[in-house]
Design a protein around this motif. Structure first.
Motif, PDB file in Angstrom:
ATOM      1  N   ALA A  51       0.659  -1.492   0.020  1.00 36.78           N
ATOM      2  CA  ALA A  51      -0.079  -0.064   0.084  1.00 36.78           C
ATOM      3  C   ALA A  51       0.582   1.262   0.160  1.00 36.78           C
ATOM      4  O   ALA A  51       0.714   2.369  -1.015  1.00 36.78           O
ATOM      5  CB  ALA A  51      -1.122   0.008   1.248  1.00 36.78           C
ATOM      6  N   GLU A  52       1.453   1.191   0.681  1.00 35.86           N
ATOM      7  CA  GLU A  52       2.304   2.760   1.298  1.00 35.86           C
ATOM      8  C   GLU A  52       2.973   2.865  -0.589  1.00 35.86           C
ATOM      9  O   GLU A  52       4.246   3.917  -0.207  1.00 35.86           O
ATOM     10  CB  GLU A  52       3.246   2.467   2.086  1.00 35.86           C
ATOM     11  N   CYS A  53       4.207   2.319  -1.304  1.00 36.81           N
ATOM     12  CA  CYS A  53       4.796   2.246  -2.413  1.00 36.81           C
ATOM     13  C   CYS A  53       4.219   1.130  -3.591  1.00 36.81           C
ATOM     14  O   CYS A  53       5.477   1.017  -4.224  1.00 36.81           O
ATOM     15  CB  CYS A  53       5.811   1.080  -1.241  1.00 36.81           C
ATOM     16  N   ASP A  54       3.009   1.369  -3.114  1.00 33.00           N
ATOM     17  CA  ASP A  54       2.583   0.485  -4.987  1.00 33.00           C
ATOM     18  C   ASP A  54       3.415  -0.530  -5.592  1.00 33.00           C
ATOM     19  O   ASP A  54       3.969  -0.042  -6.471  1.00 33.00           O
ATOM     20  CB  ASP A  54       2.487   2.331  -5.890  1.00 33.00           C
ATOM     21  N   LEU A  55       3.498  -1.261  -4.749  1.00 35.34           N
ATOM     22  CA  LEU A  55       3.737  -2.901  -4.811  1.00 35.34           C
ATOM     23  C   LEU A  55       3.212  -3.859  -4.966  1.00 35.34           C
ATOM     24  O   LEU A  55       2.101  -3.615  -4.986  1.00 35.34           O
ATOM     25  CB  LEU A  55       5.326  -3.256  -3.713  1.00 35.34           C
ATOM     26  N   ASP A  56       2.993  -4.348  -6.486  1.00 31.95           N
ATOM     27  CA  ASP A  56       2.717  -5.666  -6.467  1.00 31.95           C
ATOM     28  C   ASP A  56       3.615  -7.231  -6.555  1.00 31.95           C
ATOM     29  O   ASP A  56       4.403  -7.208  -6.552  1.00 31.95           O
ATOM     30  CB  ASP A  56       1.989  -5.286  -7.696  1.00 31.95           C
ATOM     31  N   ILE A  57       2.885  -7.516  -4.667  1.00 39.75           N
ATOM     32  CA  ILE A  57       4.016  -8.413  -4.072  1.00 39.75           C
ATOM     33  C   ILE A  57       3.484  -9.525  -4.369  1.00 39.75           C
ATOM     34  O   ILE A  57       2.409 -10.233  -3.520  1.00 39.75           O
ATOM     35  CB  ILE A  57       3.836  -8.305  -2.483  1.00 39.75           C
ATOM     36  N   TRP A  58       3.960 -10.673  -4.837  1.00 37.19           N
ATOM     37  CA  TRP A  58       3.881 -12.002  -5.035  1.00 37.19           C
ATOM     38  C   TRP A  58       4.731 -12.878  -4.389  1.00 37.19           C
ATOM     39  O   TRP A  58       5.899 -12.890  -4.266  1.00 37.19           O
ATOM     40  CB  TRP A  58       4.537 -12.632  -6.297  1.00 37.19           C
ATOM     41  N   ALA A  59       4.091 -13.539  -2.738  1.00 41.00           N
ATOM     42  CA  ALA A  59       4.640 -14.363  -1.519  1.00 41.00           C
ATOM     43  C   ALA A  59       4.509 -15.857  -2.370  1.00 41.00           C
ATOM     44  O   ALA A  59       3.612 -16.017  -2.467  1.00 41.00           O
ATOM     45  CB  ALA A  59       4.340 -14.090   0.019  1.00 41.00           C
ATOM     46  N   LEU A  60       5.697 -16.210  -2.692  1.00 44.85           N
ATOM     47  CA  LEU A  60       6.313 -17.989  -3.086  1.00 44.85           C
ATOM     48  C   LEU A  60       6.080 -18.551  -1.348  1.00 44.85           C
ATOM     49  O   LEU A  60       6.665 -18.012  -0.990  1.00 44.85           O
ATOM     50  CB  LEU A  60       7.018 -17.853  -4.234  1.00 44.85           C
ATOM     51  N   ASP A  61       4.828 -19.752  -1.987  1.00 39.50           N
ATOM     52  CA  ASP A  61       5.815 -20.802  -1.249  1.00 39.50           C
ATOM     53  C   ASP A  61       7.030 -21.321  -1.916  1.00 39.50           C
ATOM     54  O   ASP A  61       6.156 -21.464  -3.179  1.00 39.50           O
ATOM     55  CB  ASP A  61       4.438 -22.033  -1.163  1.00 39.50           C
ATOM     56  N   LEU A  62       7.846 -21.368  -1.564  1.00 44.28           N
ATOM     57  CA  LEU A  62       9.012 -21.806  -2.032  1.00 44.28           C
ATOM     58  C   LEU A  62       9.127 -23.556  -2.878  1.00 44.28           C
ATOM     59  O   LEU A  62       8.096 -24.370  -2.092  1.00 44.28           O
ATOM     60  CB  LEU A  62      10.507 -21.825  -1.770  1.00 44.28           C
ATOM     61  N   ALA A  63       9.327 -23.875  -4.146  1.00 46.12           N
ATOM     62  CA  ALA A  63       9.296 -25.784  -4.023  1.00 46.12           C
ATOM     63  C   ALA A  63       9.089 -26.437  -2.231  1.00 46.12           C
ATOM     64  O   ALA A  63      10.514 -25.691  -2.280  1.00 46.12           O
ATOM     65  CB  ALA A  63      10.032 -25.914  -5.176  1.00 46.12           C
ATOM     66  N   GLY A  64       8.524 -27.284  -2.221  1.00 47.50           N
ATOM     67  CA  GLY A  64       9.026 -28.517  -1.124  1.00 47.50           C
ATOM     68  C   GLY A  64       8.026 -27.924  -0.052  1.00 47.50           C
ATOM     69  O   GLY A  64       8.225 -28.135   1.320  1.00 47.50           O
TER      70      GLY A  64
END
Length: 292
Positions: A51-64
């Motif tokens: 919200a503060e930085c106008d970012l599109d954040i994709w938080a991954l579950d890494l493989a496994g």
């Protein structure tokens, strides 16, 4: 604040899952969690940062990890495999360049990615990590032998069962990087699944096997030196990186680096008492307002 949007991205060999925060038109940031954690690691800081930085954040579950798929049988979990995953995921999504936010093992992956593909990485924020665990060249044979021995015993291991998600969270409090119940609960809610006999963690048991081969300290320094992006390294006063010689030497190889040390433990970005200060520094970094 944004509620997380679940996502799945299918590659040829594994499906990646995670949570996304943002309006969909800001700078893309891939967030990478630590060993045996999952994308809920960023649940306290990602909404405000997006919200503060106008970012599109994709938080991954890494493989496994978490809800993402396991690597195929007969393959293993090397730290650099995650870099290849990121490159292929970027191609699948049509992302020419990304920013990176990594915690612990995720920070190690971010370091390698930024050094290996500097033309594809814009900014890098590292929480409690800069580069992976190293093994001296002369110790490589014993490292490989140790991993082989652990793989031979893997089929005899019985996974731990818990009566409830809350019990799993309490067990996680005592795991790597001891954390509070309030920090462990989001990881448990995302990271466990129900079985006929109780609850067990979703992660691939192969993740607990020592790496068969590791990079040397000299190799890691070369990755750090190859990074062209601005880097913000944030460590915790009671974390893992304090007073480590290789933290100082690796940092010295990064051309454009700013460092902060904040109150808290290894999971200071997820702890209710310390996450606000971490968020403040990340917002300053992405808004170009960072100071020593």
């Amino acid at each position: 604040m944004y509620d997380p949007i679940p996502f799945k991205i299918e590659l040829d060999y594994v499906t990646f899952s995670g949570w996304r925060w943002g309006k969909g038109n800001g700078q893309t940031v891939i967030a990478l969690h630590g060993w045996l954690d999952n994308c809920a690691s960023f649940a306290r800081i990602a909404p405000g940062l997006a919200a503060e930085c106008d970012l599109d954040i994709w938080a991954l579950d890494l493989a496994g990890h978490g809800h993402s798929g396991f690597r195929p049988q007969g393959s293993y979990y090397h730290i650099w495999d995650n870099v290849l995953d990121l490159a292929l995921l970027m191609d699948a999504q049509g992302w020419e360049s990304i920013d990176l936010l990594g915690h612990s093992m995720g920070a190690a992956v971010a370091t390698l990615m930024a050094g290996a593909m500097p033309d594809r990485v814009g900014r890098v924020a590292l929480l409690e990590g800069i580069g992976p665990v190293a093994t001296a060249a002369e110790d490589a044979p014993s490292q490989l032998a140790q991993a082989a021995g652990k793989y031979q015993l893997l089929g005899y291991k019985t996974p731990s069962l818990y009566a409830s998600v809350e019990d799993a969270a309490e067990a996680r409090m005592k795991g790597v990087g001891e954390i509070s119940y309030e920090a462990a609960l989001p990881l448990a809610k995302r990271g466990v699944k129900a079985s006929d006999d109780g609850y067990l963690w979703r992660y691939d048991a192969r993740l607990r096997i020592p790496s068969p081969v590791r990079l040397t300290e000299d190799q890691i320094n070369h990755f750090c030196a190859a990074i062209d992006a601005p880097v913000c390294l944030i460590t915790a006063e009671h974390g893992f990186l304090i007073d480590r010689e290789n933290t100082r030497t690796r940092s010295a190889h990064v051309k454009d680096l700013i460092c902060h040390c904040l109150p808290g433990n290894h999971h200071f970005h997820l702890e209710p008492d310390s996450c606000t200060e971490v968020l403040h520094e990340l917002v300053s970094f992405w808004n170009g307002l960072e100071t020593e």
